[in-house]
Design an enzyme around this catalytic site. Structure first.
Site, PDB file in Angstrom:
ATOM      1  N   SER B 145       0.843  -0.777   0.013  1.00  0.00           N
ATOM      2  CA  SER B 145      -0.114  -0.291   0.218  1.00  0.00           C
ATOM      3  C   SER B 145       0.695   1.190  -0.018  1.00  0.00           C
ATOM      4  CB  SER B 145      -0.874   0.055   1.775  1.00  0.00           C
ATOM      5  OG  SER B 145      -2.438   1.011   1.115  1.00  0.00           O
ATOM      6  N   ASP B 309      -9.252  -5.045  -6.017  1.00  0.00           N
ATOM      7  CA  ASP B 309      -8.288  -4.042  -5.332  1.00  0.00           C
ATOM      8  C   ASP B 309      -8.949  -2.539  -5.706  1.00  0.00           C
ATOM      9  OD1 ASP B 309      -7.617  -2.177  -4.342  1.00  0.00           O
ATOM     10  OD2 ASP B 309      -4.918  -3.171  -3.981  1.00  0.00           O
ATOM     11  N   HIS B 342      -8.330  -4.562  -1.615  1.00  0.00           N
ATOM     12  CA  HIS B 342      -7.564  -3.888  -1.019  1.00  0.00           C
ATOM     13  C   HIS B 342      -6.392  -4.335   0.144  1.00  0.00           C
ATOM     14  CE1 HIS B 342      -3.406  -1.251  -0.724  1.00  0.00           C
ATOM     15  NE2 HIS B 342      -3.667  -0.737   0.260  1.00  0.00           N
TER      16      HIS B 342
END
Lengths: 361, 361
Positions: B145, B309, B342
């Site tokens: 991330s 995601d 995600h």
């Protein structure tokens, strides 16, 4: 509300689907085209959450409507052939009774004292208009987005009342993703410092909450792919460099849309309609969708979905089309590759036009 | 911060990437495993936006870390073999200097007087830790991330400094969709009635804004499909029937997560890190991604993305893998069919474990 708006006033109590009642009712509506002598060319159009009854311009009111490219003489919903009716939803704030209307018992706006609203109530209030117009069976009932919920709520309450059913970017109920988005929009509004539990005033309006709600709405109405092409990472560097102010084009786009919306829609109307969408479930009486259609509709259905729609994802329109088909109806199903997400039906007319023309031919 | 946290204090000015400076700096960090005599078994781990340096438990601090299943003896990032370092990001609020720290010039928290933060600053502040530990070339740099942004910012500033590069659910820059989400999160915080332009107090905390920001975050961290399976339209009917309160399970889930988060993260830290993510662009000096990798990295890269995601969509990891490959690196690319969006790297270990074991073997 414009020069073409008609009003139907009912001076009798209206019992709400989830309890409570309204002592009286006003519904704002417009029509286009001419009802034929057989009274069998009427098309009823339900709206999404925010539009009013003004779906299209007319000689009396030349202002463009919310479905201007779809409704009119020679257009896909051809008003040279059809008599088109569109009403402002009960609970909304564009001419029909809603939380922003005056509660006759207090002389003040209903706001949070308005009884809980169900999509079924919107359908039933609209029925008062078609009854008033003396229309029996409809040529078609069409509903995009929330309007699709209303079309289903209509069918459930008035089985066999239409020969054609148009369900556009809609579903039989909301996904948890859509519910979570709307829940956040409502939370932004009710936590606004000016909301005051519904007692906001013209001077102290819950603008911040409405702006956040609208921006979050816009994010789910369009698609990530569209924004990638349209905005990319473009910035407005002529803005003063502020840490947390706008800078990217996409931020400015959202701000523009939010500002337009804030003054145009009543916060409590928004809350009631939003919650009604979450709670609606065409199958809430444990009836399967297939049985619901078998019981309430036989005819030619048009179901359209858009591949990039995240609010009413394509699998939901597939479910509708599948249930309609297995219930014995003729179904035209279109999965459109539009990049404009849920809002495609409001902007991508090139793709929506032909399926409508073929279906209504 | 726990019993295993170390602190590095630098009593010299730290010049920020986008201008301004910090008169001094503290970085909180933890390590696991043992640095070998050749000093070539070190793995540097960058974090997402909210976690601190506590990536995993250890004898000194048995509390589970944010990547507990991935880091430890015999685990995919095996601390029997590797010396793992994780620091709290500069600008965060979990031990390292950030907007919640005391500004020595005023004796009060920096808050909005903190200089603008760039991802490049986080990388450079972390470099102070590896320098302090006497580590030259790393065995691997890994970033999920936001941590992937930091890993790229690290590479750009320290070319050739790692033999392996792990880019997990990340990208070379944010999409306009991700920017719009974070822009809304920040707007919710700065418009909170308690924000007071950063001068909030313990008693008057911008809780509402932080709660909205966290909920919006959760919506984009998971996937619509996961929620469909997990919550569907289940309701908590033991709640009193309120018009706009919680009722659906998904609303209660969001509320639970938001409540946990509100007291744990400083609002200004959140704003600074969030904006730094939007502004980061590995290619901001007009260098192509391919050239950037050619200049800064030769080795074996692991790139993992998740099909569901929406915050760092799969096409972004494809771009990273493609650029790495065309720059001459060996690349393992995994497109995982996890339903957890995600956040999959934090929860779907079954899928993430093997690629890490193979890559680090």
């Amino acid at each position: 509300m414009g020069p073409a708006t008609h009003y139907l006033d009912i001076e009798e109590p209206f019992l709400m689907y989830r309890g409570g009642e309204l002592p009286a009712l006003r519904i704002a509506w417009e029509t286009w085209g001419t009802l034929n002598p057989a009274r069998d060319n009427a098309i009823l159009l339900f709206t999404g959450l925010s539009p009013g009854a003004h779906a299209a311009s007319s000689p009396v009111d030349p202002a463009p409507g919310w479905w201007e490219d779809m409704v009119g003489p020679g257009k896909p919903i051809d008003t040279d052939r059809f008599f088109v009716i569109c009403a402002n939803s009960l609970g909304s704030c564009k001419g029909s009774t809603g939380p922003a209307s005056i509660n006759p018992a207090t002389g003040k706006p209903w706001r949070l004292h308005f009884p809980e609203l169900a999509i079924e109530d919107i359908a039933r209030a609209t029925r008062l208009v078609t009854d008033h117009l003396g229309i029996g069976k409809l040529y078609a009932v069409i509903g995009p987005s929330m309007g699709g919920f209303t079309a289903l709520a209509w069918l459930k309450q008035y089985p066999g009342s239409t020969a054609r059913l148009g369900l556009i970017s809609t579903a039989c109920s909301a996904t948890p993703f859509a519910i979570s988005i709307r829940s956040l929009q409502r939370e932004a509004i009710v936590t606004d410092r000016n909301f005051h539990n519904g007692d906001y005033s013209e001077d102290e309006w819950p603008e911040v909450g409405m702006r956040l709600a609208r921006k979050l709405g816009m994010i789910t109405y369009r698609s990530a792919g569209e924004w990638q092409r349209r905005f990319g990472r473009k910035r407005q560097d002529y803005f003063p460099s502020t840490l947390f102010g706008m800078r990217f084009d996409v931020e400015s786009y959202l701000e523009t849309h939010a500002r337009k919306f804030v003054g145009q829609f009543d916060p409590c109307s928004y809350l009631y309609l939003s919650r009604a969408m979450d709670l609606f479930d065409a199958c809430d009486s444990d009836e399967t969708l297939k049985n619901l259609f078998r019981r309430c509709f036989t005819g030619h259905a048009l179901v359209i979905g858009v591949e990039t729609d995240i609010l009413f994802p394509l699998h939901q329109q597939r479910d509708l089309a599948g249930a309609l088909e297995s219930s014995g109806s003729e179904v035209t199903f279109e999965a459109l590759p539009s990049v404009q997400g849920h809002d495609a039906f409001l902007v991508d007319f090139e793709r929506f036009e032909q399926p409508f023309r073929d279906w209504l031919a």
